[in-house]
Motif scaffolding. Structure first.
Motif, PDB file in Angstrom:
ATOM      1  N   ALA A 263       0.701  -1.150   0.039  1.00 33.13           N
ATOM      2  CA  ALA A 263       0.235  -0.161   0.035  1.00 33.13           C
ATOM      3  C   ALA A 263       0.787   1.139  -0.044  1.00 33.13           C
ATOM      4  CB  ALA A 263      -1.114   0.131   1.171  1.00 33.13           C
ATOM      5  N   ALA A 267       1.036   4.172  -2.825  1.00 36.45           N
ATOM      6  CA  ALA A 267       0.635   5.908  -2.357  1.00 36.45           C
ATOM      7  C   ALA A 267       1.774   6.571  -3.101  1.00 36.45           C
ATOM      8  CB  ALA A 267       0.693   5.673  -1.129  1.00 36.45           C
ATOM      9  N   SER A 302     -13.450   0.775  -7.596  1.00 33.33           N
ATOM     10  CA  SER A 302     -14.622   0.759  -6.456  1.00 33.33           C
ATOM     11  C   SER A 302     -15.836   0.263  -7.407  1.00 33.33           C
ATOM     12  CB  SER A 302     -14.510   2.283  -6.136  1.00 33.33           C
ATOM     13  OG  SER A 302     -14.715   3.106  -7.196  1.00 33.33           O
ATOM     14  N   LYS A 323      -5.633  11.015  -3.873  1.00 34.97           N
ATOM     15  CA  LYS A 323      -6.017  10.407  -2.612  1.00 34.97           C
ATOM     16  C   LYS A 323      -7.195   9.477  -2.865  1.00 34.97           C
ATOM     17  CE  LYS A 323      -7.914  11.457   2.031  1.00 34.97           C
ATOM     18  NZ  LYS A 323      -8.116  12.606   3.020  1.00 34.97           N
ATOM     19  N   VAL A 324      -8.301   9.755  -3.583  1.00 39.68           N
ATOM     20  CA  VAL A 324      -9.167   8.996  -3.864  1.00 39.68           C
ATOM     21  C   VAL A 324      -8.765   7.601  -4.548  1.00 39.68           C
ATOM     22  CG1 VAL A 324     -11.413   8.797  -5.218  1.00 39.68           C
ATOM     23  CG2 VAL A 324     -10.758  10.856  -3.859  1.00 39.68           C
ATOM     24  N   THR A 326      -5.588   6.335  -4.530  1.00 38.26           N
ATOM     25  CA  THR A 326      -5.014   5.442  -3.649  1.00 38.26           C
ATOM     26  C   THR A 326      -5.817   4.757  -2.866  1.00 38.26           C
ATOM     27  OG1 THR A 326      -2.958   7.344  -3.861  1.00 38.26           O
ATOM     28  CG2 THR A 326      -3.057   5.699  -1.972  1.00 38.26           C
ATOM     29  N   GLU A 327      -6.912   5.280  -2.400  1.00 40.51           N
ATOM     30  CA  GLU A 327      -7.693   4.667  -1.312  1.00 40.51           C
ATOM     31  C   GLU A 327      -8.475   3.577  -1.954  1.00 40.51           C
ATOM     32  OE1 GLU A 327     -10.087   7.762   0.637  1.00 40.51           O
ATOM     33  OE2 GLU A 327      -8.574   8.123   1.711  1.00 40.51           O
ATOM     34  N   ALA A 328      -8.914   3.953  -2.922  1.00 48.70           N
ATOM     35  CA  ALA A 328      -9.829   2.843  -3.859  1.00 48.70           C
ATOM     36  C   ALA A 328      -8.790   1.687  -4.304  1.00 48.70           C
ATOM     37  CB  ALA A 328     -10.229   3.619  -5.180  1.00 48.70           C
ATOM     38  N   ASN A 330      -5.987   0.632  -3.028  1.00 52.19           N
ATOM     39  CA  ASN A 330      -5.336  -0.146  -1.827  1.00 52.19           C
ATOM     40  C   ASN A 330      -6.666  -0.990  -1.157  1.00 52.19           C
ATOM     41  OD1 ASN A 330      -2.767   0.460  -1.938  1.00 52.19           O
ATOM     42  ND2 ASN A 330      -2.842   2.457  -0.691  1.00 52.19           N
ATOM     43  N   GLU A 331      -7.627  -0.305  -1.149  1.00 46.95           N
ATOM     44  CA  GLU A 331      -8.802  -1.310  -0.544  1.00 46.95           C
ATOM     45  C   GLU A 331      -9.306  -2.520  -1.281  1.00 46.95           C
ATOM     46  OE1 GLU A 331     -13.372  -0.519   0.675  1.00 46.95           O
ATOM     47  OE2 GLU A 331     -12.273   1.028   0.060  1.00 46.95           O
TER      48      GLU A 331
END
Length: 380
Positions: A263, A267, A302, A323-324, A326-328, A330-331
């Motif tokens: 992760a 990032a 997502s 940021k969006v 990266t979060e999507a 990594n999740e």
């Protein structure tokens, strides 16, 4: 598994040479028929997946990345889940079509295998094998080469594309016969569907022509079915992702995010991704390719619509977009990465999976080669 009995996208090229057949396969009318037939195949899969066997694969030239996952790997898992018999080739012999050596081939083969399994391919339902482990598959090259001409191979779009990618170095014999090797990959297990993009439809025609010519020259007069079914295209509509620098995604450019990356590394790479100066985020692949590429990546990770993702970010600018994304990403990949780490820590299991797949591929390839020898009256 049944052979194809419905009209196909190539129904009007059956008496043509390879060059004519390839040209016909790119016509608007032929492409429309291919699209219609692909849609019909999707419906038939839902009704009776046991009718179909799919063959696809990758050259192990490096680690798989997000482009591979969203472009092909995820759709393979879905086909498997729908009940289609799935065969995945790790094409180690094809690494040397345009290279002087194979590099760290063993490491890369097992890395690709770990990616496959982590993404959801199940070795109990999917046969995963390597070229070099299946002698009978490669022996099919000899009779198949007798069915094509030098000029046909030189006009083949696969050969042209691969040759252009070499930067003008002399063409090897293996590169020239690359389409015949691909045909052997498809036909040895009698796959009747092959996932391709619209621009790759002509590449499949060589296998169809070889299947037809073999039957015409050596076909079994007492058999109701030909030795080889004519494989059909299963079209993919997946959008091609750009690399993080806004150019074509390529392992050699270092602009990819590999499936095995953690992760934090993901990032850091996405933080350096190219955007533009407009703070309002929109999804406009033509006018804003770099921004739209990141929006699409977030959307695919997502399972959302890219326009919805862009509207939600609004005037948050490139920082919020990254940021969006990266979060999507990594999740979405967290469970895949966890599973991949477990697999990498158990090389004995990976070896068992590949050995089992190779054994299954050898069994089928030898049976097919026996059929070919019988048809050619070469059983002694």
């Amino acid at each position: 598994m049944t052979t194809q009995t419905d009209p196909t996208a190539y129904e009007n090229t059956e008496d043509a040479g390879v060059g004519d057949a390839l040209a016909a396969s790119t016509s608007d009318a032929s492409l429309a028929r291919t699209i219609a037939r692909s849609t019909q195949i999707q419906t038939e899969i839902d009704k009776d997946p046991s009718r179909f066997r799919v063959l696809t694969g990758d050259r192990p030239t490096g680690n798989l990345h997000l482009g591979h996952y969203f472009g092909t790997l995820r759709s393979r898992v879905r086909l498997q889940q729908r009940g289609v018999e799935t065969w995945i080739l790790i094409a180690d012999y094809q690494v040397i079509t345009d290279r002087d050596g194979v590099g760290p081939i063993r490491e890369r083969v097992y890395s690709v295998l770990a990616d496959y399994l982590a993404a959801g391919l199940d070795p109990d339902n999917t046969t995963i094998f390597t070229h070099s482990s299946v002698p009978a598959l490669n022996q099919l090259m000899l009779p198949f080469l007798s069915l094509v001409t030098d000029s046909e191979l030189r006009r083949n779009p696969t050969v042209k594309a691969e040759f252009e990618a070499t930067g003008g170095r002399p063409m090897s014999g293996l590169l020239l016969t690359y389409p015949v090797h691909q045909a052997a990959d498809i036909l040895f297990c009698k796959a009747n569907i092959v996932p391709v993009g619209k621009d790759q439809v002509p590449h499949l025609e060589q296998a169809r022509v070889i299947a037809r010519r073999f039957d015409e020259r050596y076909g079994r007069a007492d058999a109701a079915q030909p030795v080889f079914p004519a494989p059909e295209a299963l079209l993919s509509e997946v959008t091609n992702l750009l690399g993080t620098d806004g150019t074509k995604m390529s392992k050699s450019k270092g602009n990819t995010i590999e499936l095995g990356m953690d992760a934090d590394t993901t990032a850091k790479i996405l933080k350096k991704a190219v955007t533009d100066a407009d703070r309002t985020i929109t999804y406009d692949p033509v006018g804003r390719p770099e921004v739209s590429n990141l929006v699409m990546l977030a959307a695919m990770a997502s399972d959302r619509d890219p326009h919805e993702v862009a509207a939600e970010i609004g005037d948050g600018g490139g920082g919020t977009l990254k940021k969006v994304v990266t979060e999507a990403v990594n999740e979405h990949f967290a469970p895949i990465r966890e599973r991949r780490a477990e697999l990498a820590a158990d090389p004995g299991y990976l070896e068992q999976v590949l050995a089992r797949g190779n054994a299954r591929a050898n069994e089928v390839a030898e049976a097919t080669l026996d059929e070919v020898r019988t048809a050619m009256q070469m059983t002694y």
